[in-house]
Motif scaffolding. Structure first.
Motif, PDB file in Angstrom:
ATOM      1  N   TRP A 253      -4.647  10.172  13.624  1.00 45.80           N
ATOM      2  CA  TRP A 253      -3.280  10.201  12.918  1.00 45.80           C
ATOM      3  C   TRP A 253      -2.738  11.419  12.804  1.00 45.80           C
ATOM      4  N   ASP A 254      -3.479  12.818  12.467  1.00 50.49           N
ATOM      5  CA  ASP A 254      -2.978  13.947  12.468  1.00 50.49           C
ATOM      6  C   ASP A 254      -2.498  14.604  13.934  1.00 50.49           C
ATOM      7  N   HIS A 255      -3.023  14.117  14.952  1.00 49.06           N
ATOM      8  CA  HIS A 255      -2.625  14.719  16.342  1.00 49.06           C
ATOM      9  C   HIS A 255      -1.491  13.828  16.634  1.00 49.06           C
ATOM     10  N   MET A 256      -1.371  12.545  16.249  1.00 50.92           N
ATOM     11  CA  MET A 256      -0.061  11.671  16.432  1.00 50.92           C
ATOM     12  C   MET A 256       1.006  12.011  15.770  1.00 50.92           C
ATOM     13  N   LEU A 257       0.715  12.159  14.540  1.00 49.02           N
ATOM     14  CA  LEU A 257       2.002  12.761  13.757  1.00 49.02           C
ATOM     15  C   LEU A 257       2.554  14.021  13.911  1.00 49.02           C
TER      16      LEU A 257
ATOM     17  N   LEU B 283       5.261   6.921   6.985  1.00 46.61           N
ATOM     18  CA  LEU B 283       6.692   7.230   6.765  1.00 46.61           C
ATOM     19  C   LEU B 283       6.773   8.383   5.425  1.00 46.61           C
ATOM     20  N   ARG B 284       6.070   8.050   4.390  1.00 43.31           N
ATOM     21  CA  ARG B 284       6.157   8.824   3.388  1.00 43.31           C
ATOM     22  C   ARG B 284       5.655  10.474   3.837  1.00 43.31           C
ATOM     23  N   GLN B 285       4.624  10.473   4.620  1.00 45.90           N
ATOM     24  CA  GLN B 285       4.328  11.804   5.275  1.00 45.90           C
ATOM     25  C   GLN B 285       5.416  12.318   5.998  1.00 45.90           C
TER      26      GLN B 285
ATOM     27  N   GLU C  70       7.484  13.299   1.427  1.00 44.93           N
ATOM     28  CA  GLU C  70       6.995  12.853   0.102  1.00 44.93           C
ATOM     29  C   GLU C  70       5.847  13.288  -0.144  1.00 44.93           C
ATOM     30  N   ILE C  71       4.691  13.285   0.828  1.00 48.89           N
ATOM     31  CA  ILE C  71       3.495  13.738   0.473  1.00 48.89           C
ATOM     32  C   ILE C  71       2.926  14.568   1.818  1.00 48.89           C
ATOM     33  N   GLU C  72       1.881  15.350   1.383  1.00 47.15           N
ATOM     34  CA  GLU C  72       1.648  16.164   2.769  1.00 47.15           C
ATOM     35  C   GLU C  72       0.719  15.575   3.800  1.00 47.15           C
ATOM     36  N   LYS C  73      -0.285  14.912   3.307  1.00 41.49           N
ATOM     37  CA  LYS C  73      -1.205  14.167   4.449  1.00 41.49           C
ATOM     38  C   LYS C  73      -1.084  12.722   3.950  1.00 41.49           C
ATOM     39  N   VAL C  74      -1.451  11.956   5.139  1.00 46.13           N
ATOM     40  CA  VAL C  74      -1.666  10.599   4.670  1.00 46.13           C
ATOM     41  C   VAL C  74      -3.267  10.301   4.214  1.00 46.13           C
ATOM     42  N   CYS C  75      -3.327   9.307   3.683  1.00 46.57           N
ATOM     43  CA  CYS C  75      -4.685   9.130   3.000  1.00 46.57           C
ATOM     44  C   CYS C  75      -5.406   7.843   3.769  1.00 46.57           C
ATOM     45  N   ILE C  76      -6.398   8.282   4.671  1.00 48.91           N
ATOM     46  CA  ILE C  76      -7.187   7.642   5.454  1.00 48.91           C
ATOM     47  C   ILE C  76      -8.000   6.722   4.756  1.00 48.91           C
TER      48      ILE C  76
ATOM     49  N   PRO D 227      11.983  13.357  20.555  1.00 46.53           N
ATOM     50  CA  PRO D 227      13.249  13.049  20.505  1.00 46.53           C
ATOM     51  C   PRO D 227      13.332  11.723  20.006  1.00 46.53           C
ATOM     52  N   ASN D 228      12.441  10.729  20.202  1.00 41.56           N
ATOM     53  CA  ASN D 228      12.741   9.405  20.155  1.00 41.56           C
ATOM     54  C   ASN D 228      12.734   8.924  18.582  1.00 41.56           C
ATOM     55  N   ARG D 229      12.186   9.672  17.967  1.00 38.69           N
ATOM     56  CA  ARG D 229      11.959   9.112  16.310  1.00 38.69           C
ATOM     57  C   ARG D 229      11.733   7.635  15.969  1.00 38.69           C
ATOM     58  N   CYS D 230      10.860   7.166  16.680  1.00 39.15           N
ATOM     59  CA  CYS D 230      10.859   5.807  16.802  1.00 39.15           C
ATOM     60  C   CYS D 230      10.152   5.389  15.363  1.00 39.15           C
ATOM     61  N   ILE D 231       9.487   6.346  14.281  1.00 38.66           N
ATOM     62  CA  ILE D 231       9.030   5.871  13.267  1.00 38.66           C
ATOM     63  C   ILE D 231       9.769   6.354  12.194  1.00 38.66           C
ATOM     64  N   SER D 232      10.283   7.611  12.133  1.00 36.40           N
ATOM     65  CA  SER D 232      11.113   8.185  11.164  1.00 36.40           C
ATOM     66  C   SER D 232      12.513   7.424  11.255  1.00 36.40           C
ATOM     67  N   GLU D 233      12.892   7.141  12.333  1.00 35.51           N
ATOM     68  CA  GLU D 233      14.227   6.397  12.355  1.00 35.51           C
ATOM     69  C   GLU D 233      13.945   4.911  13.020  1.00 35.51           C
TER      70      GLU D 233
END
Length: 107
Positions: A75-79, A35-37, A41-47, A86-92
């Motif tokens: 994660w990079d591919h999914m994000l 959600l931060r990415q 707020e952040i450029e990349k997630v930390c794995i 259009p679903n925005r199920c993560i960000s919304e």
């Protein structure tokens, strides 16, 4: 998973079902970071390797590294898909989403 990593996991007696459980476990651990990415707020997630070691305490450092590499790629591919979906199920996550909220789809 159908590559060398999957083969090596199976040799360590890790079934597809256990791997699916791990994916859910790791996803929940990454939720805030994702959600931060997505919010910029952040450029990349930390794995982190820590959830891998916690879930699979006996697979060894080499396998942990291979799994974190696979997780990072996924994660990079999914994000990148989530950014344009259009679903925005993560960000919304609190807004109605047909994919998850249409009850007749699950009957």
């Amino acid at each position: 998973m159908k590559d060398e990593l999957a083969y090596r996991l199976r040799r360590k007696k890790i079934s597809d079902e256990v791997l699916a459980e791990f994916c859910i476990y790791y996803t929940k651990a990454m939720k805030d970071e994702v959600l931060r990415q997505l919010s910029g707020e952040i450029e990349k997630v930390c794995i982190s390797y820590e959830p891998v070691e916690s879930f699979f305490p006996n697979i060894g450092d080499d396998m942990v590294n291979k799994m974190t590499d696979a997780i990072s790629y996924a994660w990079d591919h999914m994000l990148s898909i989530c950014e344009v979906c259009p679903n925005r199920c993560i960000s919304e996550k609190d807004v109605f989403c047909t994919m998850f909220d249409e009850k007749h789809l699950f009957e």
